[in-house]
Design an enzyme around this catalytic site. Sequence first.
Site, mmCIF file in Angstrom:
data_model
loop_
_atom_site.group_PDB
_atom_site.id
_atom_site.type_symbol
_atom_site.label_atom_id
_atom_site.label_comp_id
_atom_site.label_asym_id
_atom_site.label_seq_id
_atom_site.Cartn_x
_atom_site.Cartn_y
_atom_site.Cartn_z
ATOM 1 N N HIS A 195 -6.431 2.542 8.525
ATOM 2 C CA HIS A 195 -5.404 3.385 9.134
ATOM 3 C C HIS A 195 -5.855 4.849 9.047
ATOM 4 O O HIS A 195 -5.125 5.701 8.559
ATOM 5 C CB HIS A 195 -4.075 3.227 8.398
ATOM 6 C CG HIS A 195 -3.371 1.944 8.679
ATOM 7 N ND1 HIS A 195 -2.223 1.575 8.013
ATOM 8 C CD2 HIS A 195 -3.620 0.936 9.534
ATOM 9 C CE1 HIS A 195 -1.808 0.398 8.451
ATOM 10 N NE2 HIS A 195 -2.649 -0.006 9.369
ATOM 11 N N ASN A 202 3.192 2.273 9.507
ATOM 12 C CA ASN A 202 1.941 2.057 10.227
ATOM 13 C C ASN A 202 1.781 3.156 11.269
ATOM 14 O O ASN A 202 2.733 3.503 11.967
ATOM 15 C CB ASN A 202 1.948 0.688 10.897
ATOM 16 C CG ASN A 202 2.095 -0.436 9.894
ATOM 17 O OD1 ASN A 202 3.159 -0.616 9.311
ATOM 18 N ND2 ASN A 202 1.038 -1.189 9.680
ATOM 19 N N TYR A 246 0.812 -1.214 0.000
ATOM 20 C CA TYR A 246 0.000 0.000 0.000
ATOM 21 C C TYR A 246 0.842 1.260 0.000
ATOM 22 O O TYR A 246 2.009 1.257 0.381
ATOM 23 C CB TYR A 246 -1.009 0.017 1.136
ATOM 24 C CG TYR A 246 -0.549 -0.354 2.512
ATOM 25 C CD1 TYR A 246 -0.747 -1.636 2.999
ATOM 26 C CD2 TYR A 246 0.016 0.592 3.358
ATOM 27 C CE1 TYR A 246 -0.380 -1.987 4.283
ATOM 28 C CE2 TYR A 246 0.382 0.257 4.648
ATOM 29 C CZ TYR A 246 0.186 -1.041 5.106
ATOM 30 O OH TYR A 246 0.548 -1.365 6.373
#
Length: 581
Positions: free
Chosen positions: A522, A559, A429
Amino acid sequence: MPDKSGVKMKSTVHWLLTASALCGLSLAGSVSNSQRLLYADWTTQEWDAIVVGAGTAGIIVADRLSEANKKTLLLEIGGPSYGITGGTEKPAWLNGTGLSRVDVPGLYKSVFSGSDTLLCPSGVVDSYQACVVGGNSAINAGLYFQPPASDWDDYHPPGWHSADIKNATERLLKKQPSVTKYSQDGKYYLQSGYQAAKEWIVDKAGFAQISFNDQPDKKHRAFGRPSYNYINGQRGGPARTYLQDAVKRKNFLVKTHVRVLRINHVKGKASGVVARVNGRDVTIRLAAKGRIVVSAGAIASPGLLMVSGIGPQAVLADIQAAGASPYCKADWVMNPEVGQGLFDNPNTFIELWGPTIQAYKQDYDNPPPADRDLYLDHRSGPYSFASQTSVFWAYMPNDDGTRTALQGTIDSSGFGAYTDNNTITMNVYGTSGLLSSGRVVLSTDGKFTPGPSGDVYYAHRRDGMNIAKFIHEIFSHLPPSTPEKPAAHGLTPLNLAQNSTVEEIYTYITTWSDYARGSVQHWSSSCRIGKCVDVDTKVIGTSNIHVVDASIVAPLTVNPQFGVMVAAEKGAERILATWGS
């Protein structure tokens, strides 16, 4: 942190956040009888700080404010999670251990099959999120990467650059270290996928093999083992660290199962919140110089502001037209940036077959007895981590001199229709430097439930093309293969042909399927510093209302959990520095 269902999370609650009773949080066990009596009538007292949301950021802010002698009330819409907080949801094999399902890293994916107590119910937030003590840090994989300095320097305003957040980062790491050895016996498990990925990404594609904890700024063509927030083989996070310190203080109270309905304010000067407690709506008041801190997550926090008369004028007008706003137009705080810039990582699942792969998927109810006992007796083995075995990053240069970051994560098993014993998953991603973002919107059914707009992913072609070029480049280092004729050595892509062109990859990743255009939850960036809030995290146009959570953080290369926790440390620092001004 990608998972098998294409879903990922981040801290949440709703514009009705929580509190209930001191009850079942390990907190309860840590609180003295005198403190219980002192706060028996907590809804009628005045508080220096009311923090809405006991998630990834809210717990940290509440802890730091109470540490600074501010009388602090932390409200959470959900209930307990970890065993130490009183959480009891678990498979039978954890009975008698004091652990809940949250504590065991290897059970994290199981939440995507459902949970009785951990997830937000309908009407709270229109997204897959946690409503529980710890927020999304209680249900995500626990991936815990320090963002590179460039994330702060390139995407955040002065006051939030890497030099400015250095002390906050150090405080965080002192409280919650990052680990790359998860199994307490010192061994690494489920390594066939790691070895195959290393041979591909390092030996063939030429990425550097590094320790991301030792070199956090090295994110270009870098490969290594994941970093996690685990503590002694169990899930870590602010509920196990900051919260356990906070509940020992007499000036701190956390209440669960409370929905914060709105912020009471006049032209941005808050006097308290209206919350639903035990089925009735009550007003909880601030002290004269008190602060409201909204930490409900990147979707729920803007939602709470909007239903409180703070946000884009058109949204406030819609709420008023529906007869759902108690605020006169004269008291609105018109801030067009509330909810704007909502970001999530566009995710693609790539299924990889290899002759040396030995896939492994943790079982919620019936772990292999040897693996079960290894975890229970020694906090070791396949259940001591969340199943990601390797991770890598690279940057793609853009014509305007900027760059876009791409991340790949290798899991220990296949996904969807590709789940045989020789298949693993690579999630790819885009992260920092993407142009696409959306906004927080409210439902039109009269409930005004906040959720993401439909234009979060791939609104700009450049984003999809950068991801497609990245996949094309790493695919070029795989042996020629097809699913019908897999490579005898190395990995074979199953759901996206190894010899796909860049345009073919672009079409695949931007077209919805079970494997493409998926969200990872996220969520971030919906109330950005310098636009929606000022550098002190105060909502622009208000006097004493702050937002501190993923909403204020720009899209990060890694992340988001680590960066959100740094933002919470820094946000608390900025709030305290301006208290009373």
